[in-house]
Design an enzyme around this catalytic site. Structure first.
Site, PDB file in Angstrom:
ATOM      1  N   ASP A  30       0.852  -1.192   0.000  1.00 52.86           N
ATOM      2  CA  ASP A  30       0.000   0.000   0.000  1.00 52.86           C
ATOM      3  C   ASP A  30       0.890   1.245   0.000  1.00 52.86           C
ATOM      4  O   ASP A  30       1.740   1.399   0.889  1.00 52.86           O
ATOM      5  CB  ASP A  30      -0.896  -0.022   1.238  1.00 52.86           C
ATOM      6  CG  ASP A  30      -2.055   0.961   1.140  1.00 52.86           C
ATOM      7  OD1 ASP A  30      -2.200   1.626   0.091  1.00 52.86           O
ATOM      8  OD2 ASP A  30      -2.814   1.061   2.118  1.00 52.86           O
ATOM      9  N   ASP A 123      -3.202   2.606  -5.868  1.00 52.42           N
ATOM     10  CA  ASP A 123      -2.109   2.668  -4.901  1.00 52.42           C
ATOM     11  C   ASP A 123      -1.967   1.451  -4.001  1.00 52.42           C
ATOM     12  O   ASP A 123      -1.207   1.496  -3.024  1.00 52.42           O
ATOM     13  CB  ASP A 123      -2.250   3.926  -4.036  1.00 52.42           C
ATOM     14  CG  ASP A 123      -3.546   3.936  -3.246  1.00 52.42           C
ATOM     15  OD1 ASP A 123      -4.506   3.245  -3.647  1.00 52.42           O
ATOM     16  OD2 ASP A 123      -3.611   4.641  -2.220  1.00 52.42           O
ATOM     17  N   GLU A 124      -2.639   0.361  -4.295  1.00 53.71           N
ATOM     18  CA  GLU A 124      -2.464  -0.822  -3.459  1.00 53.71           C
ATOM     19  C   GLU A 124      -2.757  -2.081  -4.259  1.00 53.71           C
ATOM     20  O   GLU A 124      -3.516  -2.063  -5.231  1.00 53.71           O
ATOM     21  CB  GLU A 124      -3.344  -0.772  -2.207  1.00 53.71           C
ATOM     22  CG  GLU A 124      -4.829  -0.728  -2.494  1.00 53.71           C
ATOM     23  CD  GLU A 124      -5.663  -0.804  -1.222  1.00 53.71           C
ATOM     24  OE1 GLU A 124      -5.328  -1.607  -0.324  1.00 53.71           O
ATOM     25  OE2 GLU A 124      -6.656  -0.072  -1.139  1.00 53.71           O
TER      26      GLU A 124
END
Length: 408
Positions: A30, A123-124
């Site tokens: 993350d 983003d993860e």
């Protein structure tokens, strides 16, 4: 340089969970305050200060640095409230093209380690590294390698959770934030979970938390030691069984390699309602440029253009048009969105938001393209490619249509 010194145990575990990552081949990676971290690449002078990324006072917070979060600012919070909580924060406008570009780079780092990557957002992602252990070392070592490469190649930090299941890996990455790595050994999964509040369990929202509270259940350990029949009676069959399984660390979900996004789009909430069609045409061009740039960054093209319009009374409508062939060209997407808007014949209706979305995505390298008799050797697709190269070198927005120059 190794970042092993940043590997941290869970503070609530009383001194450490241990380093045994045997069988812990599920990683959750993350990015830390992703949008804000990307903006700080443009503004390194703001490092260590409270920064909020978002729109005007009528918009919402997209991201905030940890310095701003200490004041209670968080994503999805109305911007007006965020400004009141942290008046000293610097507010930056988002640059979605940068987020897409850096996200694509991060995902390339992941896929260089393992093909089994399941992105959850820009983003993860979850990674199954079982096939990479022999080549790259232990899961912990792989997590360290990923963090080093993301920092070196993209200039931002990320946190990594290492565990035997997806659910626990995601909890571990949250416990490692910011800029850390946390391993939950398989043998320590249940003790790790039982120390957590019920809200940590996947699927426990506000209403479920209230129902658990009425049953006198405040921790994961409370749920685990409650008879299954009681949970089912109080929460329902599906929820009761689901939470009971998670409370004992049982999560059968596998990491599934991603399929391409079904759509890519951008939208804009105006600081005040607008009724000037010329202004809307400019915003549609801006949104089309942003959407097309994201599509090209991900190597996809779409066949359906969707227009979204929200009126001052919050009524929202959409209109779409399917093209003869897929496109990632700004000019074509904008022309279609503009035609859809003009076809509404709104007659100066006051608008709060407009959006442009591209659907029916496929790999742009393999998407068929109809040749046109007498077509020029170089066209708008080549122009967009030149813009992308200039933006990569000089920054997003360094080259843009003349219509978008000057004050908004």
């Amino acid at each position: 340089m190794s970042r092993r010194q940043l590997v941290r145990p869970d503070p609530s575990s009383g001194g450490g969970l241990g380093d045994d990552d045997t069988g812990c081949t599920v990683l959750h990676v993350d990015m830390d305050a992703f949008y804000a971290s990307v903006e700080l690449l443009r503004r390194p002078d703001l490092l260590g200060t409270p920064v909020i990324v978002g729109g005007g006072d009528r918009g919402v917070v997209l991201s905030a640095t940890y310095e701003a979060r200490r004041y209670g600012v968080h994503a999805a919070m109305p911007m007006a409230r965020a400004r009141r909580l942290c008046p000293a924060a610097t507010v930056l406008a988002p640059h979605h093209e940068d987020y897409s570009r850096i996200s694509a780079g991060v995902m390339e780092v992941f896929r260089a380690v393992t093909p089994v990557v399941e992105p959850l957002s820009l983003d993860e992602a979850f990674l199954d590294v079982s096939g990479a252990v022999r080549r790259l070392g232990s899961p912990t070592r792989i997590g360290e390698l990923l963090r080093d490469r993301v920092a070196d190649e993209q200039g931002i930090t990320c946190s990594v959770g290492v565990a035997s299941t997806k659910f626990v890996a995601k909890l571990a990455s949250g416990g490692a934030k910011p800029d850390g790595l946390l391993v939950v050994p398989h043998a320590q999964t249940v003790p790790f979970l039982h120390a957590l509040p019920v809200a940590a369990l996947w699927g426990v929202g506000e209403r479920t938390a209230e129902a658990l509270g009425r049953l006198g259940l405040g921790t994961v350990a409370d749920i685990a030691h409650t008879p299954l029949a009681t949970l089912v009676r109080g929460l329902g069959e599906s929820t009761g069984r689901h939470l009971h399984a998670l409370a004992w660390g049982r999560d059968e979900r596998r990491v599934v390699a991603s399929v391409p996004e079904r759509s890519i789009g951008s939208e804009e909430t105006f600081p005040r309602d607008v009724d000037d069609p010329r202004f809307v045409h400019r915003e549609l061009l801006r949104l089309a440029e942003r959407t097309a740039s994201r599509a090209r960054a991900q190597g996809v093209a779409g066949r359906t253009v969707v227009l979204k319009v929200r009126f001052a009374d919050f009524t929202t409508i959409t209109r779409s048009r399917t093209l003869r062939e897929r496109t990632d060209v700004t000019r074509e997407i904008h022309a279609t969105a503009r035609d859809l808007f003009d076809g509404l014949a709104l007659e100066r209706a006051r608008l709060r938001l407009v959006g442009v979305r591209l659907e029916g995505l496929a790999d742009s390298a393999t998407a068929p393209r109809q040749l046109v008799l007498g077509e020029r050797a170089h066209g708008w697709r080549d122009a967009d490619g030149a813009v992308d190269r200039a933006s990569a070198r000089f920054g997003a927005g360094s080259v843009r249509p003349a219509t978008l120059l000057g004050p908004r």
